[in-house]
Design an enzyme around this catalytic site. Structure first.
Site, PDB file in Angstrom:
ATOM      1  N   ASP A  13     -46.113 -15.539   3.309  1.00 30.90           N
ATOM      2  CA  ASP A  13     -45.114 -14.535   3.706  1.00 30.90           C
ATOM      3  C   ASP A  13     -45.054 -14.294   5.214  1.00 30.90           C
ATOM      4  O   ASP A  13     -44.756 -13.184   5.670  1.00 30.90           O
ATOM      5  CB  ASP A  13     -45.374 -13.202   2.973  1.00 30.90           C
ATOM      6  CG  ASP A  13     -45.375 -13.374   1.478  1.00 30.90           C
ATOM      7  OD1 ASP A  13     -44.646 -14.270   0.996  1.00 30.90           O
ATOM      8  OD2 ASP A  13     -46.099 -12.637   0.790  1.00 30.90           O
ATOM      9  N   LYS A  16     -41.638 -17.909   6.990  1.00 29.07           N
ATOM     10  CA  LYS A  16     -41.297 -19.338   7.061  1.00 29.07           C
ATOM     11  C   LYS A  16     -39.805 -19.572   6.801  1.00 29.07           C
ATOM     12  O   LYS A  16     -39.162 -20.347   7.502  1.00 29.07           O
ATOM     13  CB  LYS A  16     -42.123 -20.123   6.022  1.00 29.07           C
ATOM     14  CG  LYS A  16     -43.633 -20.032   6.266  1.00 29.07           C
ATOM     15  CD  LYS A  16     -44.427 -20.700   5.167  1.00 29.07           C
ATOM     16  CE  LYS A  16     -44.431 -19.978   3.842  1.00 29.07           C
ATOM     17  NZ  LYS A  16     -45.124 -18.673   3.842  1.00 29.07           N
ATOM     18  N   GLY A  40     -41.654 -17.282  -2.116  1.00 26.73           N
ATOM     19  CA  GLY A  40     -40.421 -16.506  -1.969  1.00 26.73           C
ATOM     20  C   GLY A  40     -40.082 -16.508  -0.493  1.00 26.73           C
ATOM     21  O   GLY A  40     -40.751 -15.849   0.290  1.00 26.73           O
ATOM     22  N   HIS A  41     -39.106 -17.306  -0.106  1.00 28.96           N
ATOM     23  CA  HIS A  41     -38.755 -17.449   1.315  1.00 28.96           C
ATOM     24  C   HIS A  41     -37.434 -16.724   1.577  1.00 28.96           C
ATOM     25  O   HIS A  41     -36.401 -17.087   1.016  1.00 28.96           O
ATOM     26  CB  HIS A  41     -38.651 -18.936   1.692  1.00 28.96           C
ATOM     27  CG  HIS A  41     -39.977 -19.649   1.585  1.00 28.96           C
ATOM     28  ND1 HIS A  41     -40.149 -20.962   1.922  1.00 28.96           N
ATOM     29  CD2 HIS A  41     -41.202 -19.197   1.195  1.00 28.96           C
ATOM     30  CE1 HIS A  41     -41.430 -21.293   1.743  1.00 28.96           C
ATOM     31  NE2 HIS A  41     -42.076 -20.246   1.288  1.00 28.96           N
ATOM     32  N   ARG A 143     -53.760 -35.449 -15.457  1.00 31.57           N
ATOM     33  CA  ARG A 143     -52.944 -36.600 -15.873  1.00 31.57           C
ATOM     34  C   ARG A 143     -52.248 -36.398 -17.222  1.00 31.57           C
ATOM     35  O   ARG A 143     -52.146 -37.299 -18.043  1.00 31.57           O
ATOM     36  CB  ARG A 143     -53.801 -37.875 -15.850  1.00 31.57           C
ATOM     37  CG  ARG A 143     -54.165 -38.212 -14.421  1.00 31.57           C
ATOM     38  CD  ARG A 143     -55.425 -39.002 -14.295  1.00 31.57           C
ATOM     39  NE  ARG A 143     -56.579 -38.282 -14.796  1.00 31.57           N
ATOM     40  CZ  ARG A 143     -57.789 -38.828 -14.895  1.00 31.57           C
ATOM     41  NH1 ARG A 143     -57.967 -40.068 -14.551  1.00 31.57           N
ATOM     42  NH2 ARG A 143     -58.805 -38.109 -15.328  1.00 31.57           N
ATOM     43  N   GLN A 222     -46.607 -20.938   0.750  1.00 31.15           N
ATOM     44  CA  GLN A 222     -47.873 -20.181   0.775  1.00 31.15           C
ATOM     45  C   GLN A 222     -48.402 -20.156   2.214  1.00 31.15           C
ATOM     46  O   GLN A 222     -47.616 -20.180   3.139  1.00 31.15           O
ATOM     47  CB  GLN A 222     -48.901 -20.777  -0.195  1.00 31.15           C
ATOM     48  CG  GLN A 222     -48.580 -20.571  -1.663  1.00 31.15           C
ATOM     49  CD  GLN A 222     -47.476 -21.435  -2.201  1.00 31.15           C
ATOM     50  OE1 GLN A 222     -47.564 -22.647  -2.164  1.00 31.15           O
ATOM     51  NE2 GLN A 222     -46.438 -20.839  -2.724  1.00 31.15           N
ATOM     52  N   THR A 298     -41.484 -12.383  -4.162  1.00 27.28           N
ATOM     53  CA  THR A 298     -41.416 -12.990  -5.491  1.00 27.28           C
ATOM     54  C   THR A 298     -41.760 -11.981  -6.581  1.00 27.28           C
ATOM     55  O   THR A 298     -41.120 -11.930  -7.617  1.00 27.28           O
ATOM     56  CB  THR A 298     -42.379 -14.200  -5.562  1.00 27.28           C
ATOM     57  OG1 THR A 298     -41.919 -15.158  -4.606  1.00 27.28           O
ATOM     58  CG2 THR A 298     -42.403 -14.843  -6.929  1.00 27.28           C
ATOM     59  N   ALA A 330     -43.211  -9.104  15.282  1.00 27.24           N
ATOM     60  CA  ALA A 330     -43.767  -8.386  16.429  1.00 27.24           C
ATOM     61  C   ALA A 330     -43.130  -7.000  16.526  1.00 27.24           C
ATOM     62  O   ALA A 330     -43.779  -6.042  16.968  1.00 27.24           O
ATOM     63  CB  ALA A 330     -43.514  -9.176  17.706  1.00 27.24           C
TER      64      ALA A 330
END
Ligand code: GDP
Ligand code: IMO
Ligand code: MG
Length: 427
Positions: A13, A16, A40-41, A143, A222, A298, A330
């Site tokens: 968070d 990104k 969650g972007h 697998r 992440q 999210t 900032a």
């Protein structure tokens, strides 16, 4: 032919989505390489907010293609919802989105297993987003997994049923009550939705673009402190969130990587359980949460808040080979007269500048440097030359302590609320 990698340096968070959206016009392709709908972007475009979970954050730039790489785990249900959300605002992702056949699928039973596993852990739960991430990656490394390419085959339903049978056995052991059949309608509708997209052999697709001298941005999900190997294990996610993950999650060789953009907030947050040495369980932490609107994109959970942690930052700069630092949020710190940054930990009277192996089991005391703050004037700064006072000193401090230059400073959620310090990152 270069690949630049952009990733979070904390516990996720970091902003990104916003920064990828800003940088996307400089690239021909934005590619997600790991994680899944635990991400969650958030993007703010013309005052409207969008949260992307699986789809790369270049999707709003019409000149940019997007790839969901082989390292990603896709939940068809979430994917379809995202596609529909984009359609509502006039974005037809069919034109610019490609999906690797080698990406793995999250089944409804993976979500049930995630919930069962967390319930079983009780007080030592990870605080998972419950999106089925851990169980899906377990089937990948075990697998047993189903991949996007499998949906093109006639025997997909048989393979699905075989895996489901295994999951039923596990759920029985957990004694976990579930209703998987009721989730299957949406799952198979989502599978049909995925089928309507351009499915590619992602490794060939991306290397073809590299051979054509196209510019590629790999978008991390992440954060580095949630990495499966080097994060605060076991309180981590189940994928390689570091630069190295871009190679295995896309099928590119390491010598293609040029810049590594590492994003950090001007303070720290974390959602879920696990160590957080600089966490503020007090009024200052409350103020950060309120001012920074620190609630999960999210899950909506309140994020834990604390001061910037230099030992952690130096650690992940080392692991990722960060070439450019990007500081976000900032503006949030404008409410504090004084800013603190942890430069080392005190452990039983001894100073530690690194991350101890047993951080999950021990108490460390952060040793803080205190510096002057800044005010709301920060939001009006357009040119790096106007940066002065406490903010200028803070940036110089971070650069000196981390050994990496700050290239961008974000001062608000909007696409253009950014101060460019490194002109190479202008759009
Ligand atoms: P991601 O997962 O790294 O993409 O980050 P999230 O989207 O989960 O969380 C970041 C939150 O901070 C989002 O709500 C963004 O809109 C917001 N944000 C990003 N950059 C800034 C900033 O510089 N200042 C403020 N106030 N908010 C920001
Ligand atoms: P973005 O990409 C913040 C955290 C969860 C939990 C741990 C494991 O938006 O930065 P998982 O669902 O992966 O099994 O959860 O990791 N986590 C995140 N925290 N941002 C994220 O993604 C996260 N993805 C997972 O809260 O503590
Ligand atoms: Mg997020």
């Amino acid at each position: 032919m270069p690949v630049d990698v952009l990733l979070g340096l904390q516990w996720g968070d970091e902003g990104k989505g916003k920064v990828v959206d800003y940088l996307a016009p400089n690239y021909d392709l934005v590619a997600r390489f790991q994680g899944g709908p635990n991400a969650g972007h958030t993007l703010n475009i013309d005052g409207k907010k969008f949260v992307l979970h699986t789809i790369p954050s270049g999707i709003f730039n019409s000149g940019c293609q997007n790839l969901i790489g082989n390292g990603v785990v896709i939940d068809p249900v979430t994917f379809q919802k995202e596609i529909e959300g984009l359609k509502e605002v006039g974005v037809d992702a069919h034109k610019t989105l490609f999906i690797s056949r080698k990406a793995h699928l999250i089944l409804p039973s993976h979500r049930a297993l995630d919930a069962a596993s967390e319930a079983h852990k009780g007080n030592s739960k990870i605080g998972s987003t419950l999106k089925g991430i851990g169980p899906a990656y377990m089937d990948k490394t075990g697998r047993n997994g189903l991949r996007v390419g499998d949906i093109e085959n006639k025997n997909f339903k048989d393979k699905y049923n075989q895996l489901l049978e295994k999951h039923y056995q596990l759920l029985k052991q957990y004694n976990y009550v579930h209703d998987i059949p009721s989730m299957e309608k949406d799952f198979f509708a989502g599978v049909e939705c995925i089928k309507s997209f351009l499915l590619v052999d992602g490794e060939y697709f991306i290397n073809d673009l590299l051979n054509k001298n196209k510019n590629i941005l790999a978008e991390g999900a992440q954060g580095s402190m949630l990495d499966i190997d080097f994060g605060t294990y076991p309180f981590v996610t189940s994928s390689t969130t570091l630069t190295a993950g871009a190679c295995t999650g896309l099928g590119i060789s390491p010598n293609h990587i040029r810049n590594v953009f590492g994003i950090t907030k001007a303070y720290c947050t974390r959602v879920g359980s696990g160590p957080f040495p600089t966490e503020l369980n007090n009024e200052e932490g409350e103020l950060m949460r309120k001012q920074g609107n620190e609630f999960g994109s999210t899950t909506g959970r309140p994020r834990r808040c604390g001061w910037m942690d230099m030992p952690a930052l130096r650690y992940v700069i080392m692991l990722n080979g960060v070439t450019h630092l990007i500081i976000t949020k900032a503006d949030v710190l404008k409410v504090f007269d004084e800013i603190k940054v942890c430069d080392s930990y005190n452990r039983d009277g001894k100073t530690s500048e690194g991350i101890p192996y047993d951080l999950c089991n021990i108490e460390v005391q952060p040793v803080y440097d205190t510096m002057e703050g800044w005010d709301e004037g920060i939001e009006k700064i357009k040119d790096a030359k106007e940066i002065a006072g406490g903010l200028k000193k803070y940036i110089a401090y971070v650069e000196q302590k981390s050994g990496v230059k700050v290239a961008l400073l974000s001062t608000g959620p909007g696409r253009d609320q950014l101060i460019v310090l490194d002109k190479n990152l202008s759009r």
